[in-house]
Scaffold this motif. Structure first.
Motif, PDB file in Angstrom:
ATOM      1  N   TYR A   1       0.849  -1.192   0.000  1.00 39.29           N
ATOM      2  CA  TYR A   1       0.000   0.000   0.000  1.00 39.29           C
ATOM      3  C   TYR A   1       0.886   1.245   0.000  1.00 39.29           C
ATOM      4  O   TYR A   1       1.790   1.384   0.826  1.00 39.29           O
ATOM      5  CB  TYR A   1      -0.919  -0.006   1.220  1.00 39.29           C
ATOM      6  CG  TYR A   1      -2.010  -1.043   1.131  1.00 39.29           C
ATOM      7  CD1 TYR A   1      -3.262  -0.722   0.632  1.00 39.29           C
ATOM      8  CD2 TYR A   1      -1.776  -2.355   1.540  1.00 39.29           C
ATOM      9  CE1 TYR A   1      -4.265  -1.679   0.550  1.00 39.29           C
ATOM     10  CE2 TYR A   1      -2.777  -3.315   1.455  1.00 39.29           C
ATOM     11  CZ  TYR A   1      -4.012  -2.968   0.959  1.00 39.29           C
ATOM     12  OH  TYR A   1      -5.002  -3.913   0.866  1.00 39.29           O
ATOM     13  N   GLY A  37       0.913   5.642  -0.527  1.00 37.39           N
ATOM     14  CA  GLY A  37       0.183   6.907  -0.596  1.00 37.39           C
ATOM     15  C   GLY A  37      -1.003   6.948   0.339  1.00 37.39           C
ATOM     16  O   GLY A  37      -1.268   6.039   1.134  1.00 37.39           O
ATOM     17  N   GLY A  38      -1.755   8.053   0.231  1.00 34.76           N
ATOM     18  CA  GLY A  38      -2.951   8.218   1.040  1.00 34.76           C
ATOM     19  C   GLY A  38      -2.715   8.647   2.471  1.00 34.76           C
ATOM     20  O   GLY A  38      -3.621   8.555   3.304  1.00 34.76           O
ATOM     21  N   HIS A  39      -1.500   9.136   2.771  1.00 38.04           N
ATOM     22  CA  HIS A  39      -1.217   9.533   4.155  1.00 38.04           C
ATOM     23  C   HIS A  39      -1.925  10.837   4.490  1.00 38.04           C
ATOM     24  O   HIS A  39      -1.938  11.786   3.701  1.00 38.04           O
ATOM     25  CB  HIS A  39       0.291   9.701   4.352  1.00 38.04           C
ATOM     26  CG  HIS A  39       0.663  10.251   5.696  1.00 38.04           C
ATOM     27  ND1 HIS A  39       0.564   9.511   6.859  1.00 38.04           N
ATOM     28  CD2 HIS A  39       1.113  11.481   6.057  1.00 38.04           C
ATOM     29  CE1 HIS A  39       0.963  10.249   7.875  1.00 38.04           C
ATOM     30  NE2 HIS A  39       1.299  11.446   7.416  1.00 38.04           N
ATOM     31  N   SER A  87      -7.022  -2.211  -4.578  1.00 37.70           N
ATOM     32  CA  SER A  87      -6.923  -3.045  -3.384  1.00 37.70           C
ATOM     33  C   SER A  87      -6.326  -4.394  -3.773  1.00 37.70           C
ATOM     34  O   SER A  87      -6.248  -4.735  -4.963  1.00 37.70           O
ATOM     35  CB  SER A  87      -8.305  -3.240  -2.742  1.00 37.70           C
ATOM     36  OG  SER A  87      -9.162  -3.945  -3.622  1.00 37.70           O
ATOM     37  N   GLN A 136     -10.443   7.130   5.458  1.00 40.52           N
ATOM     38  CA  GLN A 136      -9.349   7.309   4.516  1.00 40.52           C
ATOM     39  C   GLN A 136      -9.728   8.343   3.457  1.00 40.52           C
ATOM     40  O   GLN A 136     -10.914   8.608   3.220  1.00 40.52           O
ATOM     41  CB  GLN A 136      -8.987   5.976   3.852  1.00 40.52           C
ATOM     42  CG  GLN A 136      -8.488   4.916   4.835  1.00 40.52           C
ATOM     43  CD  GLN A 136      -8.187   3.606   4.162  1.00 40.52           C
ATOM     44  OE1 GLN A 136      -8.195   3.502   2.942  1.00 40.52           O
ATOM     45  NE2 GLN A 136      -7.922   2.582   4.966  1.00 40.52           N
ATOM     46  N   LYS A 181      -6.965   8.055  -1.623  1.00 42.26           N
ATOM     47  CA  LYS A 181      -5.807   8.198  -2.507  1.00 42.26           C
ATOM     48  C   LYS A 181      -4.799   7.058  -2.351  1.00 42.26           C
ATOM     49  O   LYS A 181      -3.799   7.029  -3.070  1.00 42.26           O
ATOM     50  CB  LYS A 181      -5.106   9.528  -2.236  1.00 42.26           C
ATOM     51  CG  LYS A 181      -5.960  10.745  -2.563  1.00 42.26           C
ATOM     52  CD  LYS A 181      -5.188  12.034  -2.339  1.00 42.26           C
ATOM     53  CE  LYS A 181      -6.038  13.253  -2.696  1.00 42.26           C
ATOM     54  NZ  LYS A 181      -5.290  14.521  -2.482  1.00 42.26           N
ATOM     55  N   ARG A 182      -5.044   6.156  -1.450  1.00 43.31           N
ATOM     56  CA  ARG A 182      -4.096   5.067  -1.246  1.00 43.31           C
ATOM     57  C   ARG A 182      -4.268   4.025  -2.346  1.00 43.31           C
ATOM     58  O   ARG A 182      -5.376   3.605  -2.677  1.00 43.31           O
ATOM     59  CB  ARG A 182      -4.306   4.407   0.119  1.00 43.31           C
ATOM     60  CG  ARG A 182      -3.255   3.369   0.459  1.00 43.31           C
ATOM     61  CD  ARG A 182      -3.400   2.850   1.870  1.00 43.31           C
ATOM     62  NE  ARG A 182      -4.650   2.125   2.056  1.00 43.31           N
ATOM     63  CZ  ARG A 182      -4.930   1.411   3.146  1.00 43.31           C
ATOM     64  NH1 ARG A 182      -4.058   1.357   4.143  1.00 43.31           N
ATOM     65  NH2 ARG A 182      -6.081   0.778   3.248  1.00 43.31           N
ATOM     66  N   ARG A 241      -7.263   5.936  11.071  1.00 39.31           N
ATOM     67  CA  ARG A 241      -7.149   6.008   9.619  1.00 39.31           C
ATOM     68  C   ARG A 241      -7.111   4.629   8.972  1.00 39.31           C
ATOM     69  O   ARG A 241      -7.121   4.517   7.741  1.00 39.31           O
ATOM     70  CB  ARG A 241      -5.889   6.790   9.232  1.00 39.31           C
ATOM     71  CG  ARG A 241      -5.988   8.275   9.524  1.00 39.31           C
ATOM     72  CD  ARG A 241      -7.026   8.946   8.660  1.00 39.31           C
ATOM     73  NE  ARG A 241      -7.151  10.382   8.979  1.00 39.31           N
ATOM     74  CZ  ARG A 241      -8.006  11.197   8.373  1.00 39.31           C
ATOM     75  NH1 ARG A 241      -8.824  10.725   7.449  1.00 39.31           N
ATOM     76  NH2 ARG A 241      -8.068  12.471   8.723  1.00 39.31           N
TER      77      ARG A 241
END
Length: 230
Positions: free
Chosen positions: A152, A154-156, A199, A175, A178-179, A169
């Motif tokens: 996984y 990104g998406g932080h 996913s 979320q 963007k992950r 999170r």
């Protein structure tokens, strides 16, 4: 654990200095051997697949004895109608393959002494070659082992300063969407296929298309891979 390819002696069989010292005829011969490896570098007509061809040395082309079609080493490839020398193209391929973190077009234009737009188009042609090759790539087979996993990226989201204002999170509703997941299918002692998906569950149908029947598959304990046990 197997040794990384960049640390193995097989990665040092050809150096950048050796490529830069090649003459144009030597670089052209390398392209010819790579394209027609099945016939040991002997030209094959891209139109009718005839192996009987004349060698037009003055024009540096070939002519098919069956259909009289004139073609060159790059005819029917992404390098057709090229204006760059074979040595520069080979040097660009060498730099592109050996750049672990990627090769910017601006850097390639400085190193080859060409315009930025030329380097930009050349790099996209090399990526197109990789995409075309991986489009029909299959891994595994009888008595072969394939390992799959996803990472996984990104998406932080920066947490709140106060502890009581922070939320979990890890939950899907918290979320930012963007992950992404980088899915990897790797054959032991063979090739590797990667894909960017939403996913790990999206990797399962890709496995059905990319992995041959009879292959032993190893995965972690992610719930998305439970369907593979069937």
């Amino acid at each position: 654990m197997s040794q990384h390819f960049l640390l193995s002696p097989a990665c040092r069989t050809l150096s950048e200095t050796q490529v830069a010292r090649l003459s144009e005829d030597q670089a052209r011969a390398i392209f010819q051997d790579l394209r027609w490896s099945r016939t040991n570098g002997e030209p094959v007509c891209p139109r009718c697949a005839c192996e009987a061809c004349y060698n037009l040395r003055v024009r540096k082309k070939f002519r098919c004895k069956r259909c009289s079609y004139d073609f060159s080493v790059t005819s029917g490839t992404v390098f057709a109608d090229r204006k760059m020398e074979f040595r520069d193209i080979l040097l660009a391929i060498f730099k592109f393959v050996n750049s672990v973190k990627g090769l910017p077009a601006l850097q390639l234009s400085r190193e080859l002494g060409c315009d930025y737009r030329v380097a930009f188009v050349l790099l996209h042609k090399l990526r197109e070659c990789l995409e075309n090759e991986s489009a029909t790539q299959e891994l595994g087979g009888e008595d072969k082992t394939v390992e799959i996993d996803g990472a996984y990226v990104g998406g932080h989201v920066r947490p709140k300063n106060h502890k009581d204002e922070r939320i979990d999170r890890r939950l899907w509703n918290n979320q930012n969407g963007k992950r992404m997941v980088i899915g990897v299918i790797r054959e032991r002692g063979g090739r590797t296929f990667t894909s960017v998906i939403d996913s790990e569950a999206d990797l399962v149908p890709i496995i059905g298309k990319r992995v041959r029947k009879g292959t032993t598959i190893h995965a972690d304990e992610a719930a998305a891979y439970d369907v593979l046990h069937a």
